[in-house]
Structure formats: C-alpha cells, structure tokens
Design a protein around this motif. Sequence first.
Motif, PDB file in Angstrom:
ATOM      1  N   GLY A  47      52.057  29.257  55.265  1.00 48.77           N
ATOM      2  CA  GLY A  47      53.008  30.272  55.696  1.00 48.77           C
ATOM      3  C   GLY A  47      53.274  31.385  54.710  1.00 48.77           C
ATOM      4  N   VAL A  48      52.497  31.471  53.621  1.00 52.05           N
ATOM      5  CA  VAL A  48      52.739  32.543  52.652  1.00 52.05           C
ATOM      6  C   VAL A  48      52.014  33.830  53.006  1.00 52.05           C
ATOM      7  N   ILE A  49      51.076  33.773  53.963  1.00 48.20           N
ATOM      8  CA  ILE A  49      50.431  34.977  54.476  1.00 48.20           C
ATOM      9  C   ILE A  49      50.457  34.922  56.000  1.00 48.20           C
ATOM     10  N   ASP A  50      50.340  36.086  56.612  1.00 49.96           N
ATOM     11  CA  ASP A  50      50.360  36.168  58.073  1.00 49.96           C
ATOM     12  C   ASP A  50      48.959  36.176  58.677  1.00 49.96           C
ATOM     13  N   LYS A  51      48.049  36.901  58.020  1.00 51.42           N
ATOM     14  CA  LYS A  51      46.710  37.083  58.579  1.00 51.42           C
ATOM     15  C   LYS A  51      45.678  37.067  57.464  1.00 51.42           C
ATOM     16  N   ILE A  52      44.453  36.700  57.821  1.00 49.41           N
ATOM     17  CA  ILE A  52      43.310  36.798  56.917  1.00 49.41           C
ATOM     18  C   ILE A  52      42.493  37.981  57.413  1.00 49.41           C
ATOM     19  N   LEU A  53      42.311  38.969  56.542  1.00 50.39           N
ATOM     20  CA  LEU A  53      41.593  40.177  56.926  1.00 50.39           C
ATOM     21  C   LEU A  53      40.121  40.066  56.550  1.00 50.39           C
ATOM     22  N   TRP A  54      39.268  40.693  57.312  1.00 49.22           N
ATOM     23  CA  TRP A  54      37.838  40.688  57.063  1.00 49.22           C
ATOM     24  C   TRP A  54      37.297  42.046  57.476  1.00 49.22           C
ATOM     25  N   ARG A  55      35.999  42.187  57.457  1.00 48.76           N
ATOM     26  CA  ARG A  55      35.395  43.440  57.869  1.00 48.76           C
ATOM     27  C   ARG A  55      35.878  43.761  59.275  1.00 48.76           C
ATOM     28  N   GLY A  56      36.256  44.977  59.515  1.00 46.68           N
ATOM     29  CA  GLY A  56      36.853  45.337  60.780  1.00 46.68           C
ATOM     30  C   GLY A  56      38.368  45.295  60.722  1.00 46.68           C
ATOM     31  N   GLN A  57      38.914  45.170  59.516  1.00 38.30           N
ATOM     32  CA  GLN A  57      40.355  45.036  59.356  1.00 38.30           C
ATOM     33  C   GLN A  57      41.116  46.289  59.775  1.00 38.30           C
ATOM     34  N   GLU A  58      40.429  47.422  59.909  1.00 45.29           N
ATOM     35  CA  GLU A  58      41.125  48.646  60.298  1.00 45.29           C
ATOM     36  C   GLU A  58      41.845  48.462  61.632  1.00 45.29           C
ATOM     37  N   LYS A  59      41.202  47.754  62.560  1.00 48.43           N
ATOM     38  CA  LYS A  59      41.825  47.515  63.864  1.00 48.43           C
ATOM     39  C   LYS A  59      43.083  46.659  63.698  1.00 48.43           C
ATOM     40  N   ILE A  60      43.018  45.666  62.823  1.00 48.58           N
ATOM     41  CA  ILE A  60      44.171  44.798  62.584  1.00 48.58           C
ATOM     42  C   ILE A  60      45.278  45.577  61.897  1.00 48.58           C
ATOM     43  N   MET A  61      44.912  46.359  60.885  1.00 47.90           N
ATOM     44  CA  MET A  61      45.907  47.095  60.116  1.00 47.90           C
ATOM     45  C   MET A  61      46.628  48.132  60.975  1.00 47.90           C
ATOM     46  N   ALA A  62      45.984  48.607  62.034  1.00 46.84           N
ATOM     47  CA  ALA A  62      46.638  49.561  62.928  1.00 46.84           C
ATOM     48  C   ALA A  62      47.834  48.915  63.619  1.00 46.84           C
ATOM     49  N   ASP A  63      47.824  47.594  63.766  1.00 48.12           N
ATOM     50  CA  ASP A  63      48.914  46.876  64.427  1.00 48.12           C
ATOM     51  C   ASP A  63      50.016  46.430  63.471  1.00 48.12           C
ATOM     52  N   VAL A  64      49.843  46.672  62.173  1.00 48.34           N
ATOM     53  CA  VAL A  64      50.817  46.208  61.186  1.00 48.34           C
ATOM     54  C   VAL A  64      52.090  47.041  61.290  1.00 48.34           C
ATOM     55  N   VAL A  65      53.208  46.370  61.233  1.00 48.83           N
ATOM     56  CA  VAL A  65      54.517  47.021  61.317  1.00 48.83           C
ATOM     57  C   VAL A  65      54.799  47.718  59.981  1.00 48.83           C
ATOM     58  N   PRO A  66      55.321  48.959  60.013  1.00 49.81           N
ATOM     59  CA  PRO A  66      55.678  49.655  58.768  1.00 49.81           C
ATOM     60  C   PRO A  66      56.749  48.875  57.996  1.00 49.81           C
ATOM     61  N   PRO A  67      56.786  49.012  56.663  1.00 46.46           N
ATOM     62  CA  PRO A  67      57.742  48.252  55.842  1.00 46.46           C
ATOM     63  C   PRO A  67      59.197  48.421  56.279  1.00 46.46           C
ATOM     64  N   GLU A  68      59.585  49.633  56.658  1.00 41.94           N
ATOM     65  CA  GLU A  68      60.971  49.858  57.059  1.00 41.94           C
ATOM     66  C   GLU A  68      61.313  49.059  58.314  1.00 41.94           C
ATOM     67  N   GLU A  69      60.375  49.024  59.266  1.00 38.97           N
ATOM     68  CA  GLU A  69      60.594  48.267  60.503  1.00 38.97           C
ATOM     69  C   GLU A  69      60.632  46.773  60.209  1.00 38.97           C
ATOM     70  N   TRP A  70      59.754  46.315  59.308  1.00 40.12           N
ATOM     71  CA  TRP A  70      59.728  44.906  58.906  1.00 40.12           C
ATOM     72  C   TRP A  70      61.082  44.512  58.322  1.00 40.12           C
ATOM     73  N   ASP A  71      61.612  45.355  57.419  1.00 42.40           N
ATOM     74  CA  ASP A  71      62.922  45.081  56.823  1.00 42.40           C
ATOM     75  C   ASP A  71      63.996  44.990  57.903  1.00 42.40           C
ATOM     76  N   ARG A  72      63.971  45.909  58.861  1.00 42.51           N
ATOM     77  CA  ARG A  72      64.971  45.912  59.918  1.00 42.51           C
ATOM     78  C   ARG A  72      64.864  44.645  60.767  1.00 42.51           C
ATOM     79  N   MET A  73      63.639  44.231  61.094  1.00 41.08           N
ATOM     80  CA  MET A  73      63.425  43.047  61.940  1.00 41.08           C
ATOM     81  C   MET A  73      63.855  41.769  61.231  1.00 41.08           C
ATOM     82  N   THR A  74      63.681  41.711  59.903  1.00 39.13           N
ATOM     83  CA  THR A  74      64.019  40.496  59.171  1.00 39.13           C
ATOM     84  C   THR A  74      65.466  40.490  58.682  1.00 39.13           C
ATOM     85  N   GLY A  75      66.178  41.588  58.909  1.00 40.09           N
ATOM     86  CA  GLY A  75      67.578  41.640  58.525  1.00 40.09           C
ATOM     87  C   GLY A  75      67.827  42.050  57.086  1.00 40.09           C
TER      88      GLY A  75
END
Length: 107
Positions: A72-100
């Motif tokens: 549980g210390v990481i969310d995803k394992i990135l590999w070649r083609g990670q650009e598609k995955i990174m496009a779905d990553v929540v911005p830090p400010e939104e992450w902070d808001r979601m986690t309180g």
Amino acid sequence: MPHAKAMIQQPKVPSSGLMPAGDVLIRAKEAITNRDTLVELLAKHTENSVETVADVMKRPFYMDSRRAKDFGVIDKILWRGQEKIMADVVPPEEWDRMTGVKIADPF
C-alpha cells in the motif's frame, strides 16, 4: 517503475557525540514519538494494522514494486506507455482536497 525498490524504516536519531545524558534522553523520546507517529500514518494510509507496520519497521523493509503496491505504499507501477496513465493522475491540490489535507500556512 517495475524494477524500482521502496524501503521503510524507523526514523534515525542524529549522532549524540559528547552530549549530556539529558540531551540524549530528549532526542530518544523525540525519536520514539516520531516513530509512533510514522507507524500510525503508514498504517492508516496503507490500510495495514499498526502491529504489521511496526513489525516491518523494526529493520529496514525493502520492497520490489509489486510488494510495495501490495503493502500500500504505492498506487501504481508505471511502465512504457505511462503517459496514458499519467494523464489520469489527479493534480496535487485535488489529491490534498480529497484526502482532507488542509494547508495551515500557504507559501
């Protein structure tokens, strides 16, 4: 990344050198407080028990990417083609808001 490693361990105490015993005691108490806080935070955010986290932190605990994801210390394992995955990553400010997380003193 698939071949990356993660490691968790207890907080370290700076060298005491020739400090008075009282100062060494103060540092030791602070290290224990920091360790307990870190264990509680890791348990909460990794969804492991406090006992499990405390147990693995007795010694440096190294994990390959799959074990780090399972722990549980990481969310995803990135590999070649990670650009598609990174496009779905929540911005830090939104992450902070979601986690309180509340910013006490913004820069």
